[in-house]
Design an enzyme around this catalytic site. Structure first.
Site, PDB file in Angstrom:
ATOM      1  N   TYR A 299      -3.682 -10.649 -36.158  1.00 44.33           N
ATOM      2  CA  TYR A 299      -2.725 -11.746 -36.668  1.00 44.33           C
ATOM      3  C   TYR A 299      -1.880 -12.256 -35.319  1.00 44.33           C
ATOM      4  CZ  TYR A 299      -3.658  -9.543 -41.041  1.00 44.33           C
ATOM      5  OH  TYR A 299      -4.342  -9.256 -42.202  1.00 44.33           O
ATOM      6  N   SER A 300      -1.936 -13.605 -35.353  1.00 46.52           N
ATOM      7  CA  SER A 300      -1.242 -14.402 -34.210  1.00 46.52           C
ATOM      8  C   SER A 300       0.157 -14.169 -34.414  1.00 46.52           C
ATOM      9  CB  SER A 300      -1.550 -15.885 -34.536  1.00 46.52           C
ATOM     10  OG  SER A 300      -2.829 -16.141 -34.521  1.00 46.52           O
TER      11      SER A 300
ATOM     12  N   GLU B 262      -8.528 -20.630 -30.985  1.00 45.54           N
ATOM     13  CA  GLU B 262      -8.580 -19.273 -31.646  1.00 45.54           C
ATOM     14  C   GLU B 262      -8.651 -19.540 -33.051  1.00 45.54           C
ATOM     15  OE1 GLU B 262      -6.842 -15.728 -29.991  1.00 45.54           O
ATOM     16  OE2 GLU B 262      -5.335 -16.190 -31.403  1.00 45.54           O
TER      17      GLU B 262
ATOM     18  N   CYS C  42      -6.329 -23.776 -33.967  1.00 44.42           N
ATOM     19  CA  CYS C  42      -5.797 -22.463 -34.317  1.00 44.42           C
ATOM     20  C   CYS C  42      -5.850 -22.441 -36.015  1.00 44.42           C
ATOM     21  CB  CYS C  42      -4.684 -21.709 -34.007  1.00 44.42           C
ATOM     22  SG  CYS C  42      -4.463 -20.068 -34.587  1.00 44.42           S
TER      23      CYS C  42
HETATM   24  P1  FAD Z   1     -10.619  -7.857 -45.969  1.00 40.90           P
HETATM   25  O1  FAD Z   1     -10.320  -6.548 -46.595  1.00 40.90           O
HETATM   26  O2  FAD Z   1     -11.149  -7.811 -44.315  1.00 40.90           O
HETATM   27  O3  FAD Z   1     -11.541  -8.871 -46.594  1.00 40.90           O
HETATM   28  C1  FAD Z   1     -12.139 -10.300 -46.001  1.00 40.90           C
HETATM   29  C2  FAD Z   1     -12.387 -11.087 -47.088  1.00 40.90           C
HETATM   30  O4  FAD Z   1     -13.656 -10.388 -47.907  1.00 40.90           O
HETATM   31  C3  FAD Z   1     -11.205 -11.243 -48.091  1.00 40.90           C
HETATM   32  O5  FAD Z   1     -11.252 -12.678 -48.410  1.00 40.90           O
HETATM   33  C4  FAD Z   1     -11.722 -10.739 -49.401  1.00 40.90           C
HETATM   34  O6  FAD Z   1     -11.149 -11.097 -50.572  1.00 40.90           O
HETATM   35  C5  FAD Z   1     -13.224 -10.817 -49.217  1.00 40.90           C
HETATM   36  N1  FAD Z   1     -13.877  -9.437 -50.033  1.00 40.90           N
HETATM   37  C6  FAD Z   1     -13.689  -8.113 -49.949  1.00 40.90           C
HETATM   38  N2  FAD Z   1     -14.352  -7.414 -50.910  1.00 40.90           N
HETATM   39  C7  FAD Z   1     -15.470  -8.476 -51.003  1.00 40.90           C
HETATM   40  C8  FAD Z   1     -16.607  -8.315 -52.035  1.00 40.90           C
HETATM   41  N3  FAD Z   1     -17.007  -6.991 -52.398  1.00 40.90           N
HETATM   42  N4  FAD Z   1     -17.324  -9.502 -51.975  1.00 40.90           N
HETATM   43  C9  FAD Z   1     -16.931 -10.646 -51.479  1.00 40.90           C
HETATM   44  N5  FAD Z   1     -15.898 -10.761 -50.701  1.00 40.90           N
HETATM   45  C10 FAD Z   1     -15.072  -9.747 -50.673  1.00 40.90           C
HETATM   46  N6  FAD Z   1      -4.606 -14.347 -40.797  1.00 40.90           N
HETATM   47  C11 FAD Z   1      -3.524 -14.504 -41.293  1.00 40.90           C
HETATM   48  O7  FAD Z   1      -3.303 -14.509 -42.426  1.00 40.90           O
HETATM   49  N7  FAD Z   1      -2.533 -15.112 -40.224  1.00 40.90           N
HETATM   50  C12 FAD Z   1      -2.725 -15.125 -38.949  1.00 40.90           C
HETATM   51  O8  FAD Z   1      -2.103 -15.546 -38.096  1.00 40.90           O
HETATM   52  C13 FAD Z   1      -4.044 -14.790 -38.549  1.00 40.90           C
HETATM   53  N8  FAD Z   1      -4.271 -14.487 -37.087  1.00 40.90           N
HETATM   54  C14 FAD Z   1      -5.700 -14.072 -36.789  1.00 40.90           C
HETATM   55  C15 FAD Z   1      -5.860 -14.283 -35.311  1.00 40.90           C
HETATM   56  C16 FAD Z   1      -7.212 -13.726 -34.896  1.00 40.90           C
HETATM   57  C17 FAD Z   1      -7.346 -13.780 -33.519  1.00 40.90           C
HETATM   58  C18 FAD Z   1      -8.125 -13.360 -35.844  1.00 40.90           C
HETATM   59  C19 FAD Z   1      -9.582 -12.966 -35.522  1.00 40.90           C
HETATM   60  C20 FAD Z   1      -8.006 -13.288 -37.138  1.00 40.90           C
HETATM   61  C21 FAD Z   1      -6.683 -13.785 -37.662  1.00 40.90           C
HETATM   62  N9  FAD Z   1      -6.388 -13.622 -39.150  1.00 40.90           N
HETATM   63  C22 FAD Z   1      -5.091 -14.137 -39.329  1.00 40.90           C
HETATM   64  C23 FAD Z   1      -7.089 -13.109 -40.196  1.00 40.90           C
HETATM   65  C24 FAD Z   1      -7.034 -11.724 -40.228  1.00 40.90           C
HETATM   66  O9  FAD Z   1      -7.377 -11.014 -39.140  1.00 40.90           O
HETATM   67  C25 FAD Z   1      -7.839 -10.934 -41.454  1.00 40.90           C
HETATM   68  O10 FAD Z   1      -9.105 -11.419 -41.181  1.00 40.90           O
HETATM   69  C26 FAD Z   1      -7.170 -11.692 -42.942  1.00 40.90           C
HETATM   70  O11 FAD Z   1      -5.799 -11.178 -43.030  1.00 40.90           O
HETATM   71  C27 FAD Z   1      -8.055 -10.896 -43.769  1.00 40.90           C
HETATM   72  O12 FAD Z   1      -7.813  -9.752 -43.673  1.00 40.90           O
HETATM   73  P2  FAD Z   1      -7.953  -8.597 -44.909  1.00 40.90           P
HETATM   74  O13 FAD Z   1      -7.874  -7.052 -44.468  1.00 40.90           O
HETATM   75  O14 FAD Z   1      -6.811  -8.882 -46.159  1.00 40.90           O
HETATM   76  O15 FAD Z   1      -9.171  -9.075 -45.801  1.00 40.90           O
END
Ligand code: FAD
Length: 367
Positions: free
Chosen positions: A143-144, A365, A325
């Site tokens: 997360y940024s 990013e 971003c």
């Molecule tokens: P996950 O559990 O990883 O799931 C990912 C997606 O898959 C979700 O949309 C979920 O609904 C979907 N999913 C889950 N299961 C299934 C399934 N069976 N079938 C289909 N789809 C499915 N995010 C922010 O909100 N703010 C930030 O500032 C931010 N900064 C970032 C900076 C960088 C450098 C990077 C790489 C990413 C950033 N992100 C940011 C994104 C963050 O890292 C996560 O990827 C995001 O919050 C989703 O993670 P999660 O664990 O909630 O979802």
């Protein structure tokens, strides 16, 4: 002429001695302000945020490098995935209005000063639990960081994240399927004060500010939570009293793209900044579901870039740094818009892009 406005809070020291600098912008020698969020603002927008304390008028220097722009000592991966830091959630607040598409939260985390970072870096969060797909603990999510190194409370002990809750819309069911919601974003948005978090990082050096050249214009493009690193930048430039803020002579230009006005992030802060620093800060929004572009289609961030393409190119040719971003999906549209601006100016886009990248003016990013 020194003007100090107390509780209000604008502290602005104007110097008339600098005759060499023509514009009003450059006469602002030392600017730092605190933007009050009044109760009526919060009621109107549904946004609740702790008002910024008057402490920021005090000089902040205890987390600066020497000189302040020296990037050789930037902390990177102080806390690794195998040995994360245990930090605590201070607050979680929804920061979008009722008609926003999805939910975005402002999350303040207490790291007790154990995870120093610079503006533009990210933090890793390891959500608790076992990933059923791999039968292993969940992996880290980045997360940024949305605060400056001093944190929103200026103690140097907290960081702020701006997190969008990831949900899964099942087209067959015609509704959200909670079983497929994002693990970490939901954990963060549902966290209560005191919840422990496994933090890693800080990570990344792609989104750092060009502080070694304080006259450099900074163009920031964000979709949704892509605003996070820029909140750190803009608080460093216009809210805190640091040497970096004092020296900044450039223009900071923020483009924010979201679906509708309820989904705007930190909008009132940007508007207040624009009012206080009209010559140093520009703010443009693209509301895809509320505004139309010149062809009558939805207004996306690329349409704004195209609208101001000539100025953006002029600034880039003067050495501006441009930052992207937010969601990955923003890039093709924005690149296409920039290419068409280049064409309209009879400029070779590929060569121009390579030149900007080589000069370190291009920062991406997206996720
Ligand atoms: P996950 O559990 O990883 O799931 C990912 C997606 O898959 C979700 O949309 C979920 O609904 C979907 N999913 C889950 N299961 C299934 C399934 N069976 N079938 C289909 N789809 C499915 N995010 C922010 O909100 N703010 C930030 O500032 C931010 N900064 C970032 C900076 C960088 C450098 C990077 C790489 C990413 C950033 N992100 C940011 C994104 C963050 O890292 C996560 O990827 C995001 O919050 C989703 O993670 P999660 O664990 O909630 O979802």
């Amino acid at each position: 002429l020194n003007v100090v406005l107390a509780v209000g809070f604008v502290a602005c020291v104007l110097s008339t001695s600098d005759r060499t600098l023509g514009s009003a912008v450059s006469r602002v020698r030392n600017t730092h302000m605190v933007i009050p969020v009044t109760p009526s603002m919060r009621v109107k927008t549904g946004i609740r945020r702790a008002p910024i304390s008057p402490k920021s008028t005090a000089k902040l220097d205890f987390l600066e490098a020497k000189p302040y722009y020296d990037k050789s000592t930037i902390p990177v991966n102080t806390h690794k995935n195998k040995a994360p830091l245990t930090a605590k959630v201070v607050s979680v607040e929804r920061i979008v209005g009722p008609k926003a598409t999805g939910e975005t939260c402002n999350i303040v985390i207490d790291h007790e000063g154990k995870m120093p970072y610079w503006e533009g870096q990210s933090a890793g969060v390891i959500p608790p639990g076992i990933d059923p797909k791999r039968n292993k603990p969940y992996g880290v999510r980045l997360y940024s960081i949305a605060s400056t190194r001093y944190g929103d409370d200026f103690t140097g002990k907290t960081m702020t994240l701006c997190v969008r809750r990831a949900t899964y819309w099942d087209p067959e069911l015609g509704k959200e399927d909670p079983a497929k919601k994002g693990v970490c974003s939901n954990y963060l948005c549902d966290a209560k004060p005191g919840t422990e978090l496994a933090l890693t990082g800080p990570a990344g050096k792609v989104m750092l500010m060009p502080e070694e050249k304080p006259e450099t214009p900074i163009i920031m493009l964000a979709t949704g939570t892509g605003i996070a690193p820029y909140r750190g930048f803009l608080r460093r430039l216009f809210v805190e009293n640091t040497e970096a803020a004092e020296k900044f002579k450039g223009l900071a230009w923020l483009f924010l793209g979201v679906a509708n006005s309820d989904a705007l992030l930190y909008d009132e802060d940007w508007k207040a900044m624009q009012e206080k620093y009209p010559e140093k800060f520009r703010y443009d929004v693209a509301l895809s579901r509320e505004q139309k572009n010149k062809s009558g289609g939805k207004m996306y961030i690329q349409d704004k870039v195209e609208e101001y393409g000539k100025e953006v190119f002029e600034l880039m040719n003067l050495g501006a740094h441009i930052y992207f971003c937010g969601l990955k999906g923003m890039m093709p549209g924005v690149l296409g818009a920039m290419e068409s601006v280049a064409k309209s100016q009879g400029v070779n886009w590929e060569e121009t892009l390579q030149k900007w990248k080589k000069a370190g003016q291009w920062h991406v990013e997206v996720y």
